[in-house]
Design an enzyme around this catalytic site. Structure first.
Site, PDB file in Angstrom:
ATOM      1  N   ARG A 120       0.856  -1.197   0.000  1.00  0.00           N
ATOM      2  CA  ARG A 120       0.000   0.000   0.000  1.00  0.00           C
ATOM      3  C   ARG A 120       0.885   1.239   0.000  1.00  0.00           C
ATOM      4  O   ARG A 120       1.326   1.721   1.046  1.00  0.00           O
ATOM      5  CB  ARG A 120      -0.920  -0.033   1.212  1.00  0.00           C
ATOM      6  CG  ARG A 120      -1.539  -1.423   1.384  1.00  0.00           C
ATOM      7  CD  ARG A 120      -2.931  -1.423   1.843  1.00  0.00           C
ATOM      8  NE  ARG A 120      -3.390  -2.788   2.027  1.00  0.00           N
ATOM      9  CZ  ARG A 120      -4.081  -3.217   3.075  1.00  0.00           C
ATOM     10  NH1 ARG A 120      -4.421  -2.369   4.012  1.00  0.00           N
ATOM     11  NH2 ARG A 120      -4.468  -4.474   3.152  1.00  0.00           N
ATOM     12  N   HIS A 180     -10.258  -8.081  -1.456  1.00  0.00           N
ATOM     13  CA  HIS A 180      -9.936  -7.214  -0.322  1.00  0.00           C
ATOM     14  C   HIS A 180      -9.959  -5.735  -0.738  1.00  0.00           C
ATOM     15  O   HIS A 180      -9.129  -4.932  -0.302  1.00  0.00           O
ATOM     16  CB  HIS A 180      -8.573  -7.585   0.258  1.00  0.00           C
ATOM     17  CG  HIS A 180      -8.492  -7.461   1.765  1.00  0.00           C
ATOM     18  ND1 HIS A 180      -8.686  -8.510   2.619  1.00  0.00           N
ATOM     19  CD2 HIS A 180      -8.238  -6.392   2.572  1.00  0.00           C
ATOM     20  CE1 HIS A 180      -8.545  -8.107   3.875  1.00  0.00           C
ATOM     21  NE2 HIS A 180      -8.270  -6.811   3.871  1.00  0.00           N
TER      22      HIS A 180
HETATM   23  C1  LIG Z   1      -9.917   0.677   5.869  1.00  0.00           C
HETATM   24  C2  LIG Z   1     -10.228  -0.768   5.566  1.00  0.00           C
HETATM   25  C3  LIG Z   1     -10.042  -1.719   6.577  1.00  0.00           C
HETATM   26  C4  LIG Z   1     -10.325  -3.074   6.325  1.00  0.00           C
HETATM   27  N1  LIG Z   1     -10.160  -4.000   7.327  1.00  0.00           N
HETATM   28  C5  LIG Z   1     -10.450  -5.311   7.078  1.00  0.00           C
HETATM   29  C6  LIG Z   1     -10.327  -6.292   8.120  1.00  0.00           C
HETATM   30  O1  LIG Z   1      -9.978  -5.981   9.257  1.00  0.00           O
HETATM   31  N2  LIG Z   1     -10.618  -7.585   7.807  1.00  0.00           N
HETATM   32  C7  LIG Z   1     -11.027  -7.971   6.536  1.00  0.00           C
HETATM   33  O2  LIG Z   1     -11.274  -9.160   6.293  1.00  0.00           O
HETATM   34  N3  LIG Z   1     -11.165  -7.047   5.560  1.00  0.00           N
HETATM   35  C8  LIG Z   1     -10.896  -5.746   5.803  1.00  0.00           C
HETATM   36  N4  LIG Z   1     -11.040  -4.825   4.777  1.00  0.00           N
HETATM   37  C9  LIG Z   1     -11.549  -5.256   3.448  1.00  0.00           C
HETATM   38  C10 LIG Z   1     -13.068  -5.172   3.445  1.00  0.00           C
HETATM   39  O3  LIG Z   1     -13.634  -6.132   4.319  1.00  0.00           O
HETATM   40  C11 LIG Z   1     -13.644  -5.425   2.051  1.00  0.00           C
HETATM   41  O4  LIG Z   1     -13.226  -6.687   1.569  1.00  0.00           O
HETATM   42  C12 LIG Z   1     -13.230  -4.359   1.031  1.00  0.00           C
HETATM   43  O5  LIG Z   1     -13.185  -3.085   1.641  1.00  0.00           O
HETATM   44  C13 LIG Z   1     -14.228  -4.350  -0.116  1.00  0.00           C
HETATM   45  O6  LIG Z   1     -13.937  -3.333  -1.039  1.00  0.00           O
HETATM   46  P1  LIG Z   1     -14.675  -1.887  -1.026  1.00  0.00           P
HETATM   47  O7  LIG Z   1     -13.999  -1.085   0.042  1.00  0.00           O
HETATM   48  O8  LIG Z   1     -14.458  -1.383  -2.398  1.00  0.00           O
HETATM   49  O9  LIG Z   1     -16.125  -2.129  -0.693  1.00  0.00           O
HETATM   50  C14 LIG Z   1     -10.783  -3.461   5.026  1.00  0.00           C
HETATM   51  C15 LIG Z   1     -10.985  -2.485   4.028  1.00  0.00           C
HETATM   52  C16 LIG Z   1     -10.711  -1.150   4.293  1.00  0.00           C
HETATM   53  C17 LIG Z   1     -10.964  -0.133   3.188  1.00  0.00           C
END
Ligand SMILES: Cc1cc2nc3c(=O)[nH]c(=O)nc-3n(C[C@H](O)[C@H](O)[C@H](O)COP(=O)(O)O)c2cc1C
Length: 337
Positions: free
Chosen positions: A122, A234
């Site tokens: 990232r 993700h």
């Molecule tokens: C700031 C942030 C924190 C996240 N933290 C986690 C997490 O702790 N565990 C996890 O499985 N996915 C995590 N994700 C991924 C989200 O669960 C999800 O898969 C992803 O945000 C989907 O894409 P979108 O943001 O375009 O909806 C995170 C995403 C973001 C943007």
């Protein structure tokens, strides 16, 4: 801008951009490498059009392993179905303790995330020096100083803690680490199908694998007795260049959709995106940034407004599609460009 003027996710993104210190905004908004996958996740929905007919909820609460509220507190305050997202830590004592605490707190679903075997690259976080909890460096200080309201809220609020981790990991409480480093050092890179099957057995209730992209893996999820998969990259935060969940959805639904619930995760910014995924055959949709911008910019009222906007869009778009219920949506309602 006030939250009642935020009519879509893009408005909340703009609000978050203004209200948050740069490192925090870019942690939420950013993704891996050149962010190609991140952009594609949403663009994929534009490749296909809805074809309406005319004249013619389940509430679930989800909490992450890295959540700042404890499993027990969620268990005692939330009465709707509850999902816990599990990261598989090298420290099996920690992994098992989270499963056991979810069983004791009567959670309904365990979602094991399988796409974070190492941290994504990232680059925005590398540039801003983002860590969790936020660490004040000379570089970030200016940005925090320029957002005094956010900084005051942060420092006056109860101390930042990761209650799922704090008894096991020093990184879980007060040591600032980048999330990428956390994944790479704390999570078990040797996690395999047998481990996933063991977690499923220990858990015993509804079990979801989050981060499945290939047909072969979707089939193996069925074989180990998972009840759902989240087709997800993700949010583009891990493997840049990975296919978008919506592009991959039809093949996965065709392979396992009659045996398992297929959830389409990521890139969703509009009600029509949800209708497209459901038309292809997803059982449900999920997302992160669709509520995170609103949460970061405006707290609970922001999230309520963002979700209400999305609900209203879905309802209006269903009417415009001539559909009375989501099971009436099918691939007949779609044309690829
Ligand atoms: C700031 C942030 C924190 C996240 N933290 C986690 C997490 O702790 N565990 C996890 O499985 N996915 C995590 N994700 C991924 C989200 O669960 C999800 O898969 C992803 O945000 C989907 O894409 P979108 O943001 O375009 O909806 C995170 C995403 C973001 C943007």
């Amino acid at each position: 801008m006030r939250i009642d003027r935020c009519n879509n996710i893009g408005d909340f993104r703009s609000m978050a951009r203004r209200r948050l210190p740069g490192p925090i905004f870019h942690y939420i908004d950013g993704a891996a490498d050149d962010e190609v996958t991140y952009r594609r996740n949403t663009e994929a929905y534009e490749r296909c059009d809805l074809v309406p007919n005319v004249l013619a909820g389940v509430e679930m609460f989800g909490i992450s392993s890295l959540g700042t509220i404890s499993i027990e507190e969620i268990g005692s305050t939330i009465s709707t179905p509850k999902l816990f997202q599990l990261y598989f830590h090298k420290d099996r004592g920690l992994t098992n303790s989270m499963i056991e605490r979810c069983i004791a707190a009567n959670f309904d679903v365990l979602a094991l995330t399988v796409d974070t075997i190492t941290g994504g690259n990232r680059e925005r976080d590398l540039r801003t020096g983002f860590t969790s909890p936020p660490r004040l460096t000379l570089k970030s200080l200016l940005s925090f100083a320029m957002h005094p309201r956010w900084a005051a809220d942060y420092f006056m609020h109860e101390k930042f803690e990761l209650p799922q981790l704090k008894d096991y990991v020093k990184e879980g409480s007060n040591i600032s680490v980048s999330v990428g480093d956390y994944f790479s050092t704390m999570l078990d890179q040797s996690m395999n199908w047998q481990d996933a099957a063991d977690v499923r057995k220990k858990w015993g209730k509804q079990f979801c694998l989050k981060g499945i992209m290939s047909i072969a893996d979707a089939k193996r999820a069925v074989d180990i007795g998972a009840t759902a998969i989240m087709v997800s990259n993700h949010g583009g935060r891990q493997l840049d260049g990975s296919r978008s969940p919506f592009d991959q959805l039809a093949e996965i639904v065709d392979a396992v959709g009659d045996k398992i619930d297929v959830i389409c995760d990521g890139g969703i910014t509009r009600g029509t995106h949800v209708l497209k995924a459901l038309s292809v055959g997803a059982k449900a949709c999920s997302g992160g940034r669709l509520y995170l911008y609103a949460l970061a910019a405006a707290g609970q009222p922001g999230v309520e407004r963002a979700l209400e906007n999305l609900r209203a869009e879905i309802e209006r778009d269903m009417k415009l599609m001539g559909s009375r219920s989501v099971d009436q949506l099918s691939r007949d309602n779609l044309r690829l460009r």
